[in-house]
Write an enzyme that holds these catalytic residues in place. Structure first.
Site, PDB file in Angstrom:
ATOM      1  N   TYR A 292      29.960  58.733  30.673  1.00  0.00           N
ATOM      2  CA  TYR A 292      28.594  58.228  30.858  1.00  0.00           C
ATOM      3  C   TYR A 292      27.933  59.262  31.861  1.00  0.00           C
ATOM      4  CZ  TYR A 292      30.698  55.290  34.085  1.00  0.00           C
ATOM      5  OH  TYR A 292      31.810  54.656  35.359  1.00  0.00           O
TER       6      TYR A 292
ATOM      7  N   LYS B 183      26.632  48.311  31.198  1.00  0.00           N
ATOM      8  CA  LYS B 183      27.578  48.291  32.488  1.00  0.00           C
ATOM      9  C   LYS B 183      28.906  47.842  31.854  1.00  0.00           C
ATOM     10  CE  LYS B 183      28.193  47.331  37.261  1.00  0.00           C
ATOM     11  NZ  LYS B 183      29.593  46.744  37.148  1.00  0.00           N
TER      12      LYS B 183
ATOM     13  N   CYS C  48      56.686  13.631  37.038  1.00  0.00           N
ATOM     14  CA  CYS C  48      56.616  14.616  35.947  1.00  0.00           C
ATOM     15  C   CYS C  48      56.017  14.134  34.647  1.00  0.00           C
ATOM     16  CB  CYS C  48      57.908  15.246  35.865  1.00  0.00           C
ATOM     17  SG  CYS C  48      57.912  16.645  34.713  1.00  0.00           S
TER      18      CYS C  48
ATOM     19  N   GLU D  13      34.466  54.958  31.763  1.00  0.00           N
ATOM     20  CA  GLU D  13      34.947  53.687  31.847  1.00  0.00           C
ATOM     21  C   GLU D  13      36.057  53.435  30.952  1.00  0.00           C
ATOM     22  OE1 GLU D  13      34.178  50.171  34.714  1.00  0.00           O
ATOM     23  OE2 GLU D  13      33.596  52.261  34.542  1.00  0.00           O
TER      24      GLU D  13
ATOM     25  N   CYS E 166      58.012  19.709  39.870  1.00  0.00           N
ATOM     26  CA  CYS E 166      59.045  18.484  39.314  1.00  0.00           C
ATOM     27  C   CYS E 166      60.131  19.341  39.726  1.00  0.00           C
ATOM     28  CB  CYS E 166      58.929  18.678  37.932  1.00  0.00           C
ATOM     29  SG  CYS E 166      60.461  17.712  37.191  1.00  0.00           S
TER      30      CYS E 166
ATOM     31  N   LYS F 286      23.336  42.908  37.265  1.00  0.00           N
ATOM     32  CA  LYS F 286      24.451  42.282  36.728  1.00  0.00           C
ATOM     33  C   LYS F 286      23.995  40.815  36.287  1.00  0.00           C
ATOM     34  CE  LYS F 286      28.402  43.043  38.593  1.00  0.00           C
ATOM     35  NZ  LYS F 286      29.446  43.162  39.559  1.00  0.00           N
TER      36      LYS F 286
ATOM     37  N   ASP G   4      32.681  46.756  31.713  1.00  0.00           N
ATOM     38  CA  ASP G   4      33.812  45.921  32.508  1.00  0.00           C
ATOM     39  C   ASP G   4      35.035  46.507  32.486  1.00  0.00           C
ATOM     40  OD1 ASP G   4      34.398  44.288  34.525  1.00  0.00           O
ATOM     41  OD2 ASP G   4      34.363  42.432  33.214  1.00  0.00           O
TER      42      ASP G   4
ATOM     43  N   CYS H  79      64.551  18.742  32.843  1.00  0.00           N
ATOM     44  CA  CYS H  79      63.345  18.763  32.623  1.00  0.00           C
ATOM     45  C   CYS H  79      63.135  19.668  31.511  1.00  0.00           C
ATOM     46  CB  CYS H  79      62.429  19.209  33.878  1.00  0.00           C
ATOM     47  SG  CYS H  79      60.402  18.800  33.317  1.00  0.00           S
TER      48      CYS H  79
ATOM     49  N   ASP I 192      32.154  38.417  40.790  1.00  0.00           N
ATOM     50  CA  ASP I 192      31.288  39.465  41.438  1.00  0.00           C
ATOM     51  C   ASP I 192      30.195  38.753  42.231  1.00  0.00           C
ATOM     52  OD1 ASP I 192      31.660  42.012  38.810  1.00  0.00           O
ATOM     53  OD2 ASP I 192      33.084  41.162  40.208  1.00  0.00           O
ATOM     54  N   TYR I 193      29.472  37.831  41.537  1.00  0.00           N
ATOM     55  CA  TYR I 193      28.513  37.327  42.134  1.00  0.00           C
ATOM     56  C   TYR I 193      28.653  36.777  43.652  1.00  0.00           C
ATOM     57  CZ  TYR I 193      24.197  34.430  42.808  1.00  0.00           C
ATOM     58  OH  TYR I 193      23.143  33.644  43.289  1.00  0.00           O
ATOM     59  N   GLU I 194      29.635  35.996  43.803  1.00  0.00           N
ATOM     60  CA  GLU I 194      30.096  35.409  45.171  1.00  0.00           C
ATOM     61  C   GLU I 194      30.449  36.551  46.051  1.00  0.00           C
ATOM     62  OE1 GLU I 194      33.524  33.342  43.567  1.00  0.00           O
ATOM     63  OE2 GLU I 194      32.526  31.244  43.789  1.00  0.00           O
ATOM     64  N   PHE I 195      31.095  37.595  45.419  1.00  0.00           N
ATOM     65  CA  PHE I 195      31.425  38.950  46.291  1.00  0.00           C
ATOM     66  C   PHE I 195      29.988  39.398  47.040  1.00  0.00           C
ATOM     67  CE2 PHE I 195      33.970  42.465  48.100  1.00  0.00           C
ATOM     68  CZ  PHE I 195      32.883  43.335  47.952  1.00  0.00           C
ATOM     69  N   ASP I 196      28.926  39.582  45.964  1.00  0.00           N
ATOM     70  CA  ASP I 196      27.814  40.153  46.290  1.00  0.00           C
ATOM     71  C   ASP I 196      26.814  39.310  47.263  1.00  0.00           C
ATOM     72  OD1 ASP I 196      28.316  42.573  44.638  1.00  0.00           O
ATOM     73  OD2 ASP I 196      27.695  41.588  42.964  1.00  0.00           O
TER      74      ASP I 196
ATOM     75  N   CYS J 139      59.376  14.654  32.241  1.00  0.00           N
ATOM     76  CA  CYS J 139      60.839  13.743  32.360  1.00  0.00           C
ATOM     77  C   CYS J 139      60.712  12.931  33.390  1.00  0.00           C
ATOM     78  CB  CYS J 139      61.901  14.926  33.012  1.00  0.00           C
ATOM     79  SG  CYS J 139      61.440  15.627  34.746  1.00  0.00           S
TER      80      CYS J 139
ATOM     81  N   SER K  92      29.753  53.964  44.426  1.00  0.00           N
ATOM     82  CA  SER K  92      29.321  52.831  43.708  1.00  0.00           C
ATOM     83  C   SER K  92      27.846  52.668  43.518  1.00  0.00           C
ATOM     84  CB  SER K  92      30.024  51.567  44.241  1.00  0.00           C
ATOM     85  OG  SER K  92      29.556  51.446  45.471  1.00  0.00           O
ATOM     86  N   LEU K  93      27.380  51.642  42.773  1.00  0.00           N
ATOM     87  CA  LEU K  93      25.893  51.389  42.578  1.00  0.00           C
ATOM     88  C   LEU K  93      25.704  50.244  43.338  1.00  0.00           C
ATOM     89  CD1 LEU K  93      25.442  51.985  38.700  1.00  0.00           C
ATOM     90  CD2 LEU K  93      24.867  53.614  40.776  1.00  0.00           C
TER      91      LEU K  93
ATOM     92  N   GLU L 175      21.671  51.979  30.660  1.00  0.00           N
ATOM     93  CA  GLU L 175      22.995  51.862  29.922  1.00  0.00           C
ATOM     94  C   GLU L 175      23.760  50.501  29.985  1.00  0.00           C
ATOM     95  OE1 GLU L 175      23.716  56.600  31.539  1.00  0.00           O
ATOM     96  OE2 GLU L 175      25.054  55.051  32.140  1.00  0.00           O
TER      97      GLU L 175
END
Length: 671
Positions: free
Chosen positions: A225, A115, A406, A173, A424, A312, A117, A430, A34-38, A409, A83-84, A113
């Site tokens: 909620y 949040k 491998c 949720e 393999c 978040k 998941d 195997c 989520d952090y990377e997305f935001d 094997c 969404s928030l 409240e």
């Protein structure tokens, strides 16, 4: 950046974020945190503000969530499910608080409240009875999953109180407790099914199952909620939560009424630590202005309310020591590296292992023996190594080198062009591959053979009783050898042999899926059996014939051709056919409603609002039409919906094939 570079960056971010939205909301298989997305979304918002003329109308900044699935009836929300806005730092919260004060003054309260998941759901009640449950979908329209939601014990089918309105909608949720998730996920692993990454994905995937009986088997929970009614009954959000609780709905007991942003931040600090003592996952805190009148005054942006925001929590990260790297061989031969760590407490559990995904990840991290590593567990049950603390690297430590043979094997590993994993190729000798293929064949989604779990298969293999899936159907000839097996009584033997015998009635598509052909999952197996009707036709199909099947691409086609070029695979099919398995698809007789489409051929592409593609195909065939799987001069009409592939549109236009809508099709049937 030049204007060309900015335009390119906006286009790339838009495409990438739309795909991530689809992965998260529709597939329930997120590929970034989520952090990377935001962070990416914030970059796109900033670029669009600076250059509004470059904004794409389908930008993720202009919409909520993901696409609509076509497995359920689509329902339009009476009140959009917005969404928030998200933040990860306290200063943003204080800035939010300042904006509220500028708009409505200082006389207001916040409701804080947890949040959750999970999966957002909207429940509609009329005269005290649950009549509809709809997922968020794209915020405007969602999927009707009423029959599945009714299996959740926390959601009342009827309201027992007396003071509720005739019509109400309540938002909440759906989630899964961690203990239930771990138990069910272990079952999936034992059945050689792909495990879910976290409870949120498992809950989302469960709600979207077609079989309500299977949904009922999986213990879901739900917190409610937010209340919507035609006529406002209460002055504040807090009062409505208390009323909803009194009506018998499951409302989280940890909600708190706060005065001032300092009290809100204190609440956030408390739950940043205490969240790990909950039985379910939360990923932040939501704060809402309490007064409904003040909410109305603050209003909405196109995407979210101005009177609410979510804080978040960042994923927890700890430092520990890499003790070793081991390698696991799956049923397809893929060799997956796993980091074995010095045990460390992370997010409330002791972590001893972390995924390393593939050779590329080992190279990216530049792992050395005995490295001190940073481990993260942000919503993922299986932790991952995010980076290495090179300042603590021991002098002379050796670099971790991915093996070229491998570990099981000793065969030389291969890596196909464009793929990250090494494989393999020794699938006939195997041990993990052999047992994995048999476990897959017996699994619930394939042949569903009762009485033969992973441990039994491992025992039978080690005792030399099975080496191929066809050997299962010869076990009844070895009663004395079965009786000699440890912990294997007469009842166990009987149940296993009965399960094997019943599996002979499983349909062709299940048999094909059970064979474990690479890239041939449940959906692909079904499409192939519908198209080719029997195993003989499929075995003899050329690459060109395979890619003509809807949604069968070059990678799948190449895998199927390669599979049937191996004589040992064809020998297995002969043995399975002799054992009595189904290799011909049972066709349902189509009763014609009319002959209005006789002599006409159709190809369906895209997504439709009122009908699924299967419903349209059935409608065409019931009125005498014929379905084709590719665009050619033989095609009469291309039935096009939204998000149709541009290559199909281009080819149809070039061949001057009429392009019609679902409305046009219905009109053709009225003539």
């Amino acid at each position: 950046m030049s204007i060309i570079d900015i335009k390119s960056r906006i286009e790339n971010l838009t495409t990438e974020l739309n795909q991530h939205n689809y992965n998260y909301y529709v597939l329930a298989q997120p590929t970034i945190t989520d952090y990377e997305f935001d962070i990416k979304l914030k970059e796109l918002i900033d670029l669009e503000k600076q250059h509004p003329e470059l904004q794409d109308p389908y930008s993720p900044t202009q919409r909520v969530g993901g696409e609509i699935t076509k497995e359920f009836k689509t329902v339009t929300h009476k009140w959009p499910m917005l969404s928030l806005g998200n933040t990860y730092n306290e200063q943003d919260l204080r800035d939010f608080d300042d904006r509220i004060k500028k708009a409505i003054g200082t006389d207001f309260e916040y409701v804080c409240e947890l949040k959750f998941d999970g999966l957002s759901i909207s429940l509609t009640y009329e005269n005290g009875k649950l009549i509809r449950a709809v997922t968020r979908g794209d915020g405007t329209k969602g999927d009707d999953v009423t029959s599945n939601i009714k299996t959740i014990k926390a959601i009342p089918h009827t309201i027992k109180a007396k003071d509720y309105p005739d019509k109400l909608e309540i938002r909440g949720e759906v989630f899964m407790h961690r203990a239930a998730f771990e138990r069910l996920n272990n079952e999936r692993i034992n059945n050689d099914e792909v495990p879910y990454a976290n409870p949120r994905n498992f809950a989302s995937g469960t709600v979207k199952l077609q079989n309500s009986a299977e949904v009922a088997r999986r213990p879901l929970d739900c917190f409610l909620y937010f209340l919507y009614t035609e006529k406002r009954l209460y002055r504040t959000h807090w009062e409505s939560l208390e009323a909803v609780k009194n009506w018998g709905f499951h409302v989280c007991e940890h909600n708190k009424l706060c005065i001032g942003i300092d009290e809100v931040i204190k609440f956030i600090h408390y739950w940043n630590t205490e969240r790990f003592n909950l039985s379910y996952d939360i990923d932040g805190i939501v704060l809402k202005v309490n007064s409904y009148a003040q909410q109305e005054e603050l209003g909405f942006t196109a995407k979210s309310p101005r009177w609410a925001i979510s804080f978040k929590f960042k994923a927890q990260e700890v430092e520990t020591v890499l003790e070793s790297v081991s390698y696991q061989v799956g049923r397809t031969g893929a060799v997956t590296p796993v980091a074995n760590l010095k045990p460390v407490l992370l997010a409330g559990t002791t972590v001893k292992r972390a995924t390393l995904h593939n050779a590329n990840e080992i190279e990216r991290l530049d792992l050395h023996e005995g490295d001190t590593v940073f481990v993260e567990k942000g919503g993922e049950i299986i932790p991952k190594i995010t980076s290495v603390n090179t300042l603590k690297r021991k002098e002379g430590s050796l670099k971790i080198v991915y093996p070229d043979t491998c570990p099981e094997c000793g065969s030389n590993l291969i890596r196909k062009e464009g793929e990250a994993a090494f494989y393999c190729p020794n699938d006939e000798a195997c041990p993990p591959q052999i047992m994995g293929k048999i476990q897959h064949f017996c699994s619930r989604k394939a042949m569903n053979i009762d009485g033969i779990g992973s441990e039994t298969i491992e025992l039978l293999y080690k005792e030399g009783l099975i080496e191929h899936i066809s050997d299962l159907y010869a076990l009844y000839q070895k009663p004395d050898q079965l009786k000699d097996l440890a912990r294997f009584g007469e009842k166990s033997i009987y149940n296993m042999l009965e399960g094997i015998e019943r599996s002979k009635q499983m349909p062709f598509e299940k048999v094909l899926f059970g064979l474990g052909i690479r890239y041939v999952g449940e959906t692909v197996a079904r499409k192939l059996t519908i198209y080719f009707k029997n195993m003989d036709s499929l075995q003899n199909a050329s690459y060109e014939e395979l890619i003509a099947v809807d949604e069968i691409g070059s990678r799948i086609a190449e895998s199927i051709v390669s599979y049937f070029q191996e004589s040992r695979h064809n020998e297995q099919i002969i043995l399975l056919r002799d054992a009595g398995l189904q290799f011909i698809r049972d066709e349902e007789e189509i009763v014609l409603s009319s002959d209005r489409l006789t002599g006409k051929t159709f190809l369906i592409s895209g997504v439709f609002e009122k009908y699924s593609r299967d419903e349209l195909a059935n409608l065409i065939e019931m009125n005498g039409g014929k379905m084709l799987s590719s665009i050619s001069g033989k095609l009469s009409y291309l039935l096009a919906g939204e998000n149709m592939g541009p290559s199909k549109l281009e080819k149809a236009t070039k061949l001057k094939i009429p392009i019609i809508s679902d409305v046009d099709l219905i009109d053709m049937l009225k003539v």
